[in-house]
Design a protein around this motif. Structure first.
Motif, PDB file in Angstrom:
ATOM      1  N   LEU A  30      58.925  38.097  14.519  1.00  0.00           N
ATOM      2  CA  LEU A  30      59.133  37.461  13.217  1.00  0.00           C
ATOM      3  C   LEU A  30      59.779  36.085  13.333  1.00  0.00           C
ATOM      4  N   TRP A  31      60.391  35.779  14.488  1.00  0.00           N
ATOM      5  CA  TRP A  31      61.085  34.499  14.661  1.00  0.00           C
ATOM      6  C   TRP A  31      60.704  33.841  15.987  1.00  0.00           C
ATOM      7  N   PRO A  32      59.450  33.436  16.133  1.00  0.00           N
ATOM      8  CA  PRO A  32      59.078  32.736  17.376  1.00  0.00           C
ATOM      9  C   PRO A  32      59.809  31.398  17.463  1.00  0.00           C
ATOM     10  N   ALA A  33      60.059  30.961  18.687  1.00  0.00           N
ATOM     11  CA  ALA A  33      60.788  29.706  18.885  1.00  0.00           C
ATOM     12  C   ALA A  33      59.888  28.493  18.704  1.00  0.00           C
ATOM     13  N   ARG A  34      58.582  28.706  18.784  1.00  0.00           N
ATOM     14  CA  ARG A  34      57.671  27.586  18.601  1.00  0.00           C
ATOM     15  C   ARG A  34      56.479  28.023  17.755  1.00  0.00           C
ATOM     16  N   ARG A  35      55.868  27.040  17.122  1.00  0.00           N
ATOM     17  CA  ARG A  35      54.727  27.317  16.274  1.00  0.00           C
ATOM     18  C   ARG A  35      53.556  27.833  17.129  1.00  0.00           C
ATOM     19  N   LEU A  36      52.828  28.786  16.580  1.00  0.00           N
ATOM     20  CA  LEU A  36      51.700  29.343  17.312  1.00  0.00           C
ATOM     21  C   LEU A  36      50.638  28.288  17.559  1.00  0.00           C
ATOM     22  N   ASP A  37      50.114  28.250  18.767  1.00  0.00           N
ATOM     23  CA  ASP A  37      49.001  27.357  19.049  1.00  0.00           C
ATOM     24  C   ASP A  37      47.696  28.052  18.701  1.00  0.00           C
ATOM     25  N   TRP A  38      46.595  27.437  19.090  1.00  0.00           N
ATOM     26  CA  TRP A  38      45.278  27.945  18.689  1.00  0.00           C
ATOM     27  C   TRP A  38      45.064  29.381  19.152  1.00  0.00           C
ATOM     28  N   LEU A  39      45.355  29.650  20.415  1.00  0.00           N
ATOM     29  CA  LEU A  39      45.168  31.003  20.950  1.00  0.00           C
ATOM     30  C   LEU A  39      46.076  31.995  20.242  1.00  0.00           C
ATOM     31  N   GLY A  40      47.303  31.582  19.941  1.00  0.00           N
ATOM     32  CA  GLY A  40      48.243  32.463  19.263  1.00  0.00           C
ATOM     33  C   GLY A  40      47.794  32.831  17.863  1.00  0.00           C
ATOM     34  N   VAL A  41      47.218  31.854  17.143  1.00  0.00           N
ATOM     35  CA  VAL A  41      46.694  32.153  15.806  1.00  0.00           C
ATOM     36  C   VAL A  41      45.549  33.148  15.903  1.00  0.00           C
ATOM     37  N   GLY A  42      44.684  32.961  16.904  1.00  0.00           N
ATOM     38  CA  GLY A  42      43.592  33.911  17.102  1.00  0.00           C
ATOM     39  C   GLY A  42      44.104  35.310  17.380  1.00  0.00           C
ATOM     40  N   ALA A  43      45.149  35.412  18.219  1.00  0.00           N
ATOM     41  CA  ALA A  43      45.726  36.722  18.530  1.00  0.00           C
ATOM     42  C   ALA A  43      46.351  37.350  17.293  1.00  0.00           C
ATOM     43  N   LEU A  44      47.034  36.551  16.485  1.00  0.00           N
ATOM     44  CA  LEU A  44      47.667  37.069  15.274  1.00  0.00           C
ATOM     45  C   LEU A  44      46.627  37.595  14.291  1.00  0.00           C
ATOM     46  N   LEU A  45      45.587  36.817  14.038  1.00  0.00           N
ATOM     47  CA  LEU A  45      44.552  37.257  13.104  1.00  0.00           C
ATOM     48  C   LEU A  45      43.828  38.489  13.632  1.00  0.00           C
TER      49      LEU A  45
ATOM     50  N   TYR B 107      46.487  47.613  18.196  1.00  0.00           N
ATOM     51  CA  TYR B 107      46.712  46.167  18.268  1.00  0.00           C
ATOM     52  C   TYR B 107      47.966  45.804  19.063  1.00  0.00           C
ATOM     53  N   ALA B 108      48.589  46.779  19.713  1.00  0.00           N
ATOM     54  CA  ALA B 108      49.843  46.523  20.425  1.00  0.00           C
ATOM     55  C   ALA B 108      49.665  45.524  21.571  1.00  0.00           C
ATOM     56  N   ILE B 109      48.526  45.549  22.243  1.00  0.00           N
ATOM     57  CA  ILE B 109      48.280  44.579  23.317  1.00  0.00           C
ATOM     58  C   ILE B 109      48.411  43.154  22.776  1.00  0.00           C
ATOM     59  N   LEU B 110      47.867  42.914  21.596  1.00  0.00           N
ATOM     60  CA  LEU B 110      47.940  41.585  20.987  1.00  0.00           C
ATOM     61  C   LEU B 110      49.367  41.249  20.560  1.00  0.00           C
ATOM     62  N   LEU B 111      50.126  42.247  20.146  1.00  0.00           N
ATOM     63  CA  LEU B 111      51.529  41.997  19.801  1.00  0.00           C
ATOM     64  C   LEU B 111      52.311  41.541  21.022  1.00  0.00           C
ATOM     65  N   PHE B 112      52.010  42.098  22.176  1.00  0.00           N
ATOM     66  CA  PHE B 112      52.695  41.677  23.406  1.00  0.00           C
ATOM     67  C   PHE B 112      52.244  40.283  23.839  1.00  0.00           C
ATOM     68  N   VAL B 113      50.989  39.948  23.586  1.00  0.00           N
ATOM     69  CA  VAL B 113      50.542  38.576  23.817  1.00  0.00           C
ATOM     70  C   VAL B 113      51.360  37.609  22.961  1.00  0.00           C
ATOM     71  N   LEU B 114      51.572  37.963  21.701  1.00  0.00           N
ATOM     72  CA  LEU B 114      52.356  37.113  20.801  1.00  0.00           C
ATOM     73  C   LEU B 114      53.826  37.062  21.218  1.00  0.00           C
ATOM     74  N   LEU B 115      54.364  38.176  21.701  1.00  0.00           N
ATOM     75  CA  LEU B 115      55.740  38.166  22.214  1.00  0.00           C
ATOM     76  C   LEU B 115      55.882  37.190  23.371  1.00  0.00           C
ATOM     77  N   ALA B 116      54.912  37.234  24.279  1.00  0.00           N
ATOM     78  CA  ALA B 116      54.966  36.360  25.452  1.00  0.00           C
ATOM     79  C   ALA B 116      54.837  34.900  25.054  1.00  0.00           C
ATOM     80  N   MET B 117      54.035  34.614  24.033  1.00  0.00           N
ATOM     81  CA  MET B 117      53.782  33.233  23.628  1.00  0.00           C
ATOM     82  C   MET B 117      54.830  32.694  22.659  1.00  0.00           C
ATOM     83  N   GLY B 118      55.672  33.581  22.129  1.00  0.00           N
ATOM     84  CA  GLY B 118      56.609  33.168  21.083  1.00  0.00           C
ATOM     85  C   GLY B 118      57.640  32.162  21.530  1.00  0.00           C
ATOM     86  N   GLY B 119      57.973  32.142  22.814  1.00  0.00           N
ATOM     87  CA  GLY B 119      58.875  31.137  23.343  1.00  0.00           C
ATOM     88  C   GLY B 119      60.344  31.418  23.168  1.00  0.00           C
ATOM     89  N   ARG B 120      60.699  32.408  22.356  1.00  0.00           N
ATOM     90  CA  ARG B 120      62.115  32.696  22.160  1.00  0.00           C
ATOM     91  C   ARG B 120      62.664  33.406  23.397  1.00  0.00           C
TER      92      ARG B 120
END
Length: 476
Positions: free
Chosen positions: A378-393, A421-434
């Motif tokens: 819920l609080w990533p340290a940086r804005r999602l890039d293109w790949l991150g938006v794809g993973a979120l959607l 969808y948990a695999i994608l949640l972990f992708v987002l965790l890794a990309m979140g930067g926090r």
């Protein structure tokens, strides 16, 4: 130097080469080690399920039906299954679950000469480490592509956290039909994400998505992840007339503006070819499913696998509201977000509450309770890039559709549909930067402890569970 010493030195040199930093062999060896850790742990907790068939070995019966040249069981379901989740249509009994796991089991059921001789629980335990192992390869690819700043060590920890700190843990040791589909689906999802990054293997990605559809239908919605990657791979730099990464575009302006920029400068021929190659195996899987359903149910259900014919207590609500409806949203949200342990009332004796201080309702525990580290999403340290938006959607697709499904996941320790969808949640965790500080790892330890409890007790230590289908919350 003796011949033996020379051989030892050669072996040591070879091992050092295999483990050299940033090599493919090192990544594969670490992934294999993760699979081994998962295999040993899951096998230890599966216990007797390794050496006998489970009570709900539906996929083995489906494979056996095919081996005998039919779609139905050829008789009644086995008595030990207690009639649980079998479909009845025109006097014949069917397995209504999507069939890909049965396809995997088919040769082994043939070798075992029947479903009662096939150890379906053991089969699933062998597969259960694939998802976490491939997740490590996904996270490492993100690191190498500079989409994630996590280290190799952190990526390995995240992969093991997925295995043991989410509801995947209790899922992996069950072996029964519902959880078997989740295990197969997670492995396919991880492989799909791995080959979808950069969209370089469109037909393989499409084949994996088709298999996912034939395992867990709602996961077909993660196709959006590949589409986003296909767009990224088809982007042409307007000045240099050559493909490039979208990293610069991804950091500029609001997402709508970035999307318009990408659409303007696409190589539309490359995009069309990539999407077409991706779509071919997906359409083949959908066509097979339609034929398969028509062969069983005719015009009555050519687009559905037959869950509407399940002989279950909630058949009436399916007939009234359908398999998917807004009607189910409130209850499913409550299960996903508000399921908590039922505590022993202070006025009730210890014995009267079954000798334990708490019970877990069969609808399961909330997702944030079993895996509180998800709150970091819920609080990533940086804005999602293109790949991150794809993973979120891609994650939102099955998440939202599952919330509209007639079943909350009953019976479960925690919200098992999150496996979709948990695999994608972990992708987002890794990309979140926090940064993962002490609070994150404390939540991770909490998650491992609770999910270990679930894996060790669910469907074997009934005193900790209250199977009250009428109540999500503890009744007064």
């Amino acid at each position: 130097m003796t011949e033996g010493a020379e051989q030892r030195n050669a072996n040591a040199t070879r091992l050092f080469t295999w483990l050299a930093s940033e090599t493919r062999s090192r990544r594969l060896l670490v992934a294999f080690a993760i699979w081994l850790v998962c295999l040993a742990t899951f096998a230890l907790l599966a216990e007797s399920r390794l050496f006998s068939h489970t009570k709900y070995n539906h996929f083995a019966f489906l494979a056996d039906a095919w081996l005998h040249g039919r779609h139905d069981l050829g008789g009644r379901p086995p008595d030990y299954s207690e009639g649980n989740d079998w479909a009845l249509f025109h006097g014949k009994w069917y397995v209504s679950f999507p069939p890909f796991p049965a396809m995997l089991m088919l040769p082994f059921v043939a070798l075992a000469r029947g479903p009662d001789n096939f150890y379906d629980g053991q089969f699933i335990v062998w597969l259960a480490g694939i998802g976490p192992a491939v997740l490590f390869l996904v996270l490492e690819k993100l690191r190498r592509d500079r989409q994630s700043g996590r280290s190799e060590k952190v990526n390995a920890f995240l992969s093991l956290l997925f295995a043991f700190g989410t509801v995947y843990f209790f899922t992996a040791v069950q072996g029964t039909v519902w959880y078997a589909a989740h295990v197969v689906g997670v492995a396919l999802m991880a492989l799909f994400v791995l080959v979808s990054i950069d969209a370089k293997r469109p037909m393989l990605a499409g084949a994996l998505l088709g298999c996912m559809f034939l395992t867990r239908v709602t996961t077909v919605l993660v196709a959006v992840f590949f589409v986003f990657e296909a767009l990224r791979a088809s982007y042409i730099h307007p000045c240099h007339d050559a493909p490039r990464e979208l990293s610069e575009v991804a950091e500029q302006g609001p997402f709508s503006a970035r999307l318009l920029t990408v659409l303007r400068d696409l190589d539309k021929g490359v995009l069309a070819r990539t999407i077409a190659l991706f779509s071919i195996p997906v359409m083949v899987a959908i066509a097979f499913a339609s034929y398969y359903n028509f062969a069983r149910f005719g015009d009555a259900s050519p687009t559905a696998f037959g869950h509407e014919y399940l002989q279950v207590g909630w058949l009436r609500r399916i007939q009234t509201w359908g398999l998917f409806s807004y009607h189910y949203l409130g209850r499913n949200l409550a299960v996903m977000l508000a399921g908590l342990p039922w505590l022993r009332p202070p006025t009730t004796t210890h014995v009267a509450f079954g000798g334990v201080p708490f019970k877990i309702n069969g609808h399961g525990l909330a997702l944030w309770f079993t895996s509180p580290f998800y709150l970091w999403l819920l609080w990533p340290a940086r804005r999602l890039d293109w790949l991150g938006v794809g993973a979120l959607l891609a994650a939102l697709g099955p998440l939202l559709v599952n919330l509209l499904y007639q079943n909350s996941g009953w019976v479960q320790f925690g919200y098992r549909f999150s496996n979709d969808y948990a695999i994608l949640l972990f992708v987002l965790l890794a990309m979140g930067g926090r940064q993962f500080g002490k609070a994150f790892w404390l939540c991770a330890a909490w998650a491992v402890a609770w999910n270990f409890f679930g894996a060790a007790t669910f469907e074997r230590t009934s005193m900790y569970y209250a199977y009250d289908a009428d109540h999500v919350y503890q009744p007064d």
